[in-house]
Design a protein around this motif. Structure first.
Motif, PDB file in Angstrom:
ATOM      1  N   CYS A   1    -126.254  19.835-117.961  1.00  0.00           N
ATOM      2  CA  CYS A   1    -125.506  18.670-117.478  1.00  0.00           C
ATOM      3  C   CYS A   1    -125.156  17.727-118.621  1.00  0.00           C
ATOM      4  O   CYS A   1    -126.023  17.420-119.455  1.00  0.00           O
ATOM      5  CB  CYS A   1    -126.311  17.933-116.415  1.00  0.00           C
ATOM      6  SG  CYS A   1    -125.488  16.469-115.754  1.00  0.00           S
TER       7      CYS A   1
ATOM      8  N   TYR B   1    -127.733  22.660-107.304  1.00  0.00           N
ATOM      9  CA  TYR B   1    -127.036  22.408-106.037  1.00  0.00           C
ATOM     10  C   TYR B   1    -127.956  22.662-104.839  1.00  0.00           C
ATOM     11  O   TYR B   1    -127.563  23.285-103.856  1.00  0.00           O
ATOM     12  CB  TYR B   1    -125.775  23.277-105.928  1.00  0.00           C
ATOM     13  CG  TYR B   1    -124.830  23.142-107.090  1.00  0.00           C
ATOM     14  CD1 TYR B   1    -124.145  21.940-107.315  1.00  0.00           C
ATOM     15  CD2 TYR B   1    -124.612  24.192-107.965  1.00  0.00           C
ATOM     16  CE1 TYR B   1    -123.274  21.804-108.383  1.00  0.00           C
ATOM     17  CE2 TYR B   1    -123.747  24.069-109.046  1.00  0.00           C
ATOM     18  CZ  TYR B   1    -123.084  22.877-109.251  1.00  0.00           C
ATOM     19  OH  TYR B   1    -122.216  22.742-110.316  1.00  0.00           O
TER      20      TYR B   1
ATOM     21  N   ILE C   1    -120.784   9.144-112.831  1.00  0.00           N
ATOM     22  CA  ILE C   1    -121.066  10.580-112.866  1.00  0.00           C
ATOM     23  C   ILE C   1    -119.759  11.363-112.782  1.00  0.00           C
ATOM     24  O   ILE C   1    -118.947  11.144-111.882  1.00  0.00           O
ATOM     25  CB  ILE C   1    -121.993  10.974-111.698  1.00  0.00           C
ATOM     26  CG1 ILE C   1    -123.305  10.188-111.773  1.00  0.00           C
ATOM     27  CG2 ILE C   1    -122.262  12.471-111.697  1.00  0.00           C
ATOM     28  CD1 ILE C   1    -124.138  10.465-112.991  1.00  0.00           C
ATOM     29  N   ARG C   2    -119.573  12.288-113.718  1.00  0.00           N
ATOM     30  CA  ARG C   2    -118.389  13.132-113.686  1.00  0.00           C
ATOM     31  C   ARG C   2    -118.645  14.410-112.882  1.00  0.00           C
ATOM     32  O   ARG C   2    -117.784  14.874-112.157  1.00  0.00           O
ATOM     33  CB  ARG C   2    -117.938  13.460-115.108  1.00  0.00           C
ATOM     34  CG  ARG C   2    -117.170  12.316-115.769  1.00  0.00           C
ATOM     35  CD  ARG C   2    -116.668  12.701-117.133  1.00  0.00           C
ATOM     36  NE  ARG C   2    -117.735  12.642-118.126  1.00  0.00           N
ATOM     37  CZ  ARG C   2    -118.034  11.544-118.817  1.00  0.00           C
ATOM     38  NH1 ARG C   2    -117.360  10.430-118.609  1.00  0.00           N
ATOM     39  NH2 ARG C   2    -118.996  11.549-119.712  1.00  0.00           N
ATOM     40  N   HIS C   3    -119.836  14.989-113.037  1.00  0.00           N
ATOM     41  CA  HIS C   3    -120.196  16.160-112.239  1.00  0.00           C
ATOM     42  C   HIS C   3    -121.708  16.173-112.095  1.00  0.00           C
ATOM     43  O   HIS C   3    -122.432  16.055-113.076  1.00  0.00           O
ATOM     44  CB  HIS C   3    -119.726  17.463-112.897  1.00  0.00           C
ATOM     45  CG  HIS C   3    -119.957  18.671-112.039  1.00  0.00           C
ATOM     46  ND1 HIS C   3    -119.013  19.138-111.144  1.00  0.00           N
ATOM     47  CD2 HIS C   3    -121.035  19.484-111.906  1.00  0.00           C
ATOM     48  CE1 HIS C   3    -119.490  20.198-110.518  1.00  0.00           C
ATOM     49  NE2 HIS C   3    -120.714  20.430-110.955  1.00  0.00           N
ATOM     50  N   CYS C   4    -122.179  16.314-110.852  1.00  0.00           N
ATOM     51  CA  CYS C   4    -123.613  16.362-110.581  1.00  0.00           C
ATOM     52  C   CYS C   4    -123.971  17.754-110.079  1.00  0.00           C
ATOM     53  O   CYS C   4    -123.311  18.292-109.194  1.00  0.00           O
ATOM     54  CB  CYS C   4    -124.005  15.303-109.548  1.00  0.00           C
ATOM     55  SG  CYS C   4    -125.776  15.279-109.208  1.00  0.00           S
ATOM     56  N   TYR C   5    -125.046  18.309-110.635  1.00  0.00           N
ATOM     57  CA  TYR C   5    -125.484  19.667-110.299  1.00  0.00           C
ATOM     58  C   TYR C   5    -126.545  19.695-109.209  1.00  0.00           C
ATOM     59  O   TYR C   5    -127.197  20.711-109.003  1.00  0.00           O
ATOM     60  CB  TYR C   5    -126.035  20.355-111.556  1.00  0.00           C
ATOM     61  CG  TYR C   5    -124.977  20.717-112.561  1.00  0.00           C
ATOM     62  CD1 TYR C   5    -124.411  21.986-112.586  1.00  0.00           C
ATOM     63  CD2 TYR C   5    -124.524  19.779-113.489  1.00  0.00           C
ATOM     64  CE1 TYR C   5    -123.433  22.311-113.511  1.00  0.00           C
ATOM     65  CE2 TYR C   5    -123.546  20.094-114.418  1.00  0.00           C
ATOM     66  CZ  TYR C   5    -123.003  21.369-114.426  1.00  0.00           C
ATOM     67  OH  TYR C   5    -122.030  21.687-115.340  1.00  0.00           O
TER      68      TYR C   5
ATOM     69  N   ASP D   1    -120.817  21.532-103.007  1.00  0.00           N
ATOM     70  CA  ASP D   1    -119.520  21.037-102.548  1.00  0.00           C
ATOM     71  C   ASP D   1    -119.576  20.704-101.062  1.00  0.00           C
ATOM     72  O   ASP D   1    -120.321  21.337-100.313  1.00  0.00           O
ATOM     73  CB  ASP D   1    -118.438  22.101-102.789  1.00  0.00           C
ATOM     74  CG  ASP D   1    -118.174  22.315-104.274  1.00  0.00           C
ATOM     75  OD1 ASP D   1    -118.449  21.381-105.050  1.00  0.00           O
ATOM     76  OD2 ASP D   1    -117.724  23.409-104.642  1.00  0.00           O
TER      77      ASP D   1
ATOM     78  N   SER E   1    -119.576  17.557-102.359  1.00  0.00           N
ATOM     79  CA  SER E   1    -120.170  16.300-102.811  1.00  0.00           C
ATOM     80  C   SER E   1    -119.437  15.712-104.017  1.00  0.00           C
ATOM     81  O   SER E   1    -119.043  14.536-104.012  1.00  0.00           O
ATOM     82  CB  SER E   1    -121.650  16.518-103.152  1.00  0.00           C
ATOM     83  OG  SER E   1    -122.226  15.336-103.657  1.00  0.00           O
ATOM     84  N   ASN E   2    -119.254  16.506-105.063  1.00  0.00           N
ATOM     85  CA  ASN E   2    -118.586  15.986-106.261  1.00  0.00           C
ATOM     86  C   ASN E   2    -117.159  15.543-105.962  1.00  0.00           C
ATOM     87  O   ASN E   2    -116.705  14.505-106.448  1.00  0.00           O
ATOM     88  CB  ASN E   2    -118.595  17.051-107.366  1.00  0.00           C
ATOM     89  CG  ASN E   2    -119.925  17.096-108.109  1.00  0.00           C
ATOM     90  OD1 ASN E   2    -120.323  16.125-108.728  1.00  0.00           O
ATOM     91  ND2 ASN E   2    -120.606  18.226-108.032  1.00  0.00           N
TER      92      ASN E   2
ATOM     93  N   ARG F   1    -117.134  12.149-104.110  1.00  0.00           N
ATOM     94  CA  ARG F   1    -117.429  11.035-105.021  1.00  0.00           C
ATOM     95  C   ARG F   1    -116.236  10.744-105.934  1.00  0.00           C
ATOM     96  O   ARG F   1    -115.890   9.589-106.176  1.00  0.00           O
ATOM     97  CB  ARG F   1    -118.670  11.368-105.858  1.00  0.00           C
ATOM     98  CG  ARG F   1    -119.191  10.170-106.671  1.00  0.00           C
ATOM     99  CD  ARG F   1    -120.112  10.576-107.795  1.00  0.00           C
ATOM    100  NE  ARG F   1    -119.414  11.400-108.779  1.00  0.00           N
ATOM    101  CZ  ARG F   1    -119.537  12.703-108.875  1.00  0.00           C
ATOM    102  NH1 ARG F   1    -120.334  13.371-108.054  1.00  0.00           N
ATOM    103  NH2 ARG F   1    -118.861  13.378-109.794  1.00  0.00           N
ATOM    104  N   GLU F   2    -115.618  11.796-106.472  1.00  0.00           N
ATOM    105  CA  GLU F   2    -114.452  11.604-107.341  1.00  0.00           C
ATOM    106  C   GLU F   2    -113.290  10.954-106.582  1.00  0.00           C
ATOM    107  O   GLU F   2    -112.560  10.116-107.142  1.00  0.00           O
ATOM    108  CB  GLU F   2    -114.017  12.953-107.914  1.00  0.00           C
ATOM    109  CG  GLU F   2    -114.991  13.516-108.945  1.00  0.00           C
ATOM    110  CD  GLU F   2    -114.673  14.966-109.296  1.00  0.00           C
ATOM    111  OE1 GLU F   2    -113.707  15.516-108.719  1.00  0.00           O
ATOM    112  OE2 GLU F   2    -115.389  15.544-110.131  1.00  0.00           O
TER     113      GLU F   2
END
Length: 476
Positions: free
Chosen positions: A83, A136, A181-185, A189, A191-192, A195-196
């Protein structure tokens, strides 16, 4: 007026990190005693086997605390963090350690706590149960929407005005700073993407976010829940002002962009903190809950409901608890700290009757609904303070237990509860714990009448120091 004398910080050069300790810290052992090494924000993380330079930050009577300033040799247990936010975000602090090594450290932590703190006779431990998947795996994340964006060293150095709005996680130790946060592991999906989309909407419509110092602004938090087995998605927004125009625009945007959202809710919270258990949740669209399935059971999960955040591994955890309970269909079972009744309902078909006891009344209401949804009639759920409710009169009314399953919070069981279990004298006690230090403390008390006959560590949270543990005790 005397000048304050500033001591030069003590430093140690080229010392080898020995092992991991509680709360994700590492240990260095010296002739002068133990040093607990923190991982500072923005650093690469310290791993057992590293050779490092240390700066002592605190000196106690029995130990010292330090941070690593330089790493000379990299440990062989290291791996590349996956990450981009590792080292700044407060989550997944063990990304830089190979997963097989993480499991070994967690297993040893369980052994150390139960032997050194509990000091009770123990059987051979089962190998720790690994998690799958290791990314995830969470079904719930809560993002803070704030006017207090954390700026990187590079951004600070530009001296350019930056938009202070951020949707992400708090930086460790800073209640007022949020890392975008740009991408959370952690969560699957969509979820990211959700948020974006919120982040983009905020910028496009110049929406104000909550200022944690001034207590101004509109959008406070974004809570996303996903169901692994049904693929249902719940989104709950927390806002600080009653503004239907702002709210409806954002909600309609989410509903159009993400038709897979099956439950869309909001909370109007005008308090100065983001806790919402005492606030009304308003269902804007879809159902007021999502559903998760476990074997033949269906659990309804509302915005405030507690449900294990790693659903797949929770199933394995509950299977261990059910196995350790050794039910034949004739037992009267007590499920203490039952929450929304997941364990109670999971074992109910193999028991004569199950009594679930929980402090939070809303959780007990959820448990009763889940029992009704699943057509389970041999359960009774009671709300109340555990140490006050487990009296001789309560046992006389509801029946003395043959088996007790207890899954307390991190603080463990109150000693009065532990003593009451000794008085009730069930044949078996199954103790599920998320904190093996307090579990060990409670086992030391239960040792007055019980023998530990089984231990199964379970990894629920990969890339963190947290570990669950299930112990079965048999009456002597």
């Amino acid at each position: 007026m005397r000048r304050k004398i500033h001591k030069t910080p003590e430093r140690l050069a080229r010392v080898r990190v020995d092992a991991v300790a509680a709360e994700g810290k590492c240990i260095v052992r010296t002739e002068e005693g133990v040093i607990f090494v923190e991982n500072p924000t923005g650093g690469p993380g310290v791993a057992p086997g590293d050779v490092v330079d240390l700066r002592i930050t605190n000196t106690k009577k029995q130990y010292r605390e330090a941070v690593a300033e330089r790493i000379h040799e990299w440990s062989t247990v290291r791996t590349e963090p996956f990450c981009e936010h590792f080292g700044t975000c407060g989550g997944c602090k063990w990304q830089h350690i190979q997963y097989s090594e993480q499991l070994g450290f967690k297993h040893q932590q369980v052994i150390d706590h139960l032997t050194r703190i509990g000091k009770v006779e123990l059987p051979t431990f089962r190998p720790i149960m690994p998690a799958h998947p290791t990314q995830y795996y969470r079904n719930k994340l809560e993002f803070t929407c704030a006017e207090g964006r954390w700026l990187t060293t590079k951004e600070v150095g530009t001296n350019q005005p930056m938009d202070q709005r951020a949707v992400g996680f708090h930086v460790p130790g800073r209640f007022d700073k949020v890392l975008p946060i740009r991408h959370c592991y952690l969560q699957p999906d969509p979820s990211n993407a959700i948020r974006e989309a919120i982040d983009a909407y905020v910028l496009q419509h110049d929406m104000t976010l909550y200022n944690l110092k001034m207590h101004t602004g509109y959008l406070r938090t974004l809570i996303i829940r996903t169901a692994d087995t049904t693929q249902q998605v719940m989104v709950t927004l927390q806002v600080a002002q009653d503004n239907p125009e702002l709210l409806n625009g954002l909600m309609a945007y989410l509903q159009t962009l993400f038709p897979q959202i099956t439950s869309l809710n909001y909370i109007l919270n005008t308090k100065k903190n983001d806790s919402y258990q005492d606030q009304e949740v308003i269902n804007w669209a879809g159902k007021a809950f999502i559903e998760e399935q476990m074997e033949e059971l269906t659990f309804r999960i509302g915005p405030k409901s507690f449900y294990q955040t790693n659903a797949q591994q929770a199933y394995n955890l509950y299977k261990v608890a059910r196995e350790f309970a050794g039910l034949t269909g004739q037992e009267h079972v007590y499920d203490l700290y039952t929450g929304t009744g997941t364990i109670a309902l999971f074992v109910a078909r193999l028991a004569k009757h199950v009594v679930g006891v929980e402090y939070v009344e809303a959780s007990v209401a959820d448990a009763r609904v889940n029992a009704e949804v699943n057509g389970i009639t041999n359960t009774t759920f009671v709300a109340g303070d555990m140490k006050a409710i487990l009296t001789d009169e309560f046992f006389a009314e509801h029946g003395r237990p043959d088996v007790v399953i207890t899954d307390p919070p991190r603080a463990g069981m109150d000693e009065a509860v532990t003593r009451q279990l000794l008085k009730a004298a069930p044949e078996r006690i199954v103790y599920v714990s998320c904190n093996t230090a307090t579990q060990a403390r409670d086992l030391a008390i239960l040792d007055e009448g019980y023998t530990v006959t089984g231990v199964q560590p379970v990894d629920m949270f990969p890339h963190t120091h947290h570990v669950e543990n299930v112990v079965v005790l048999t009456k002597r």
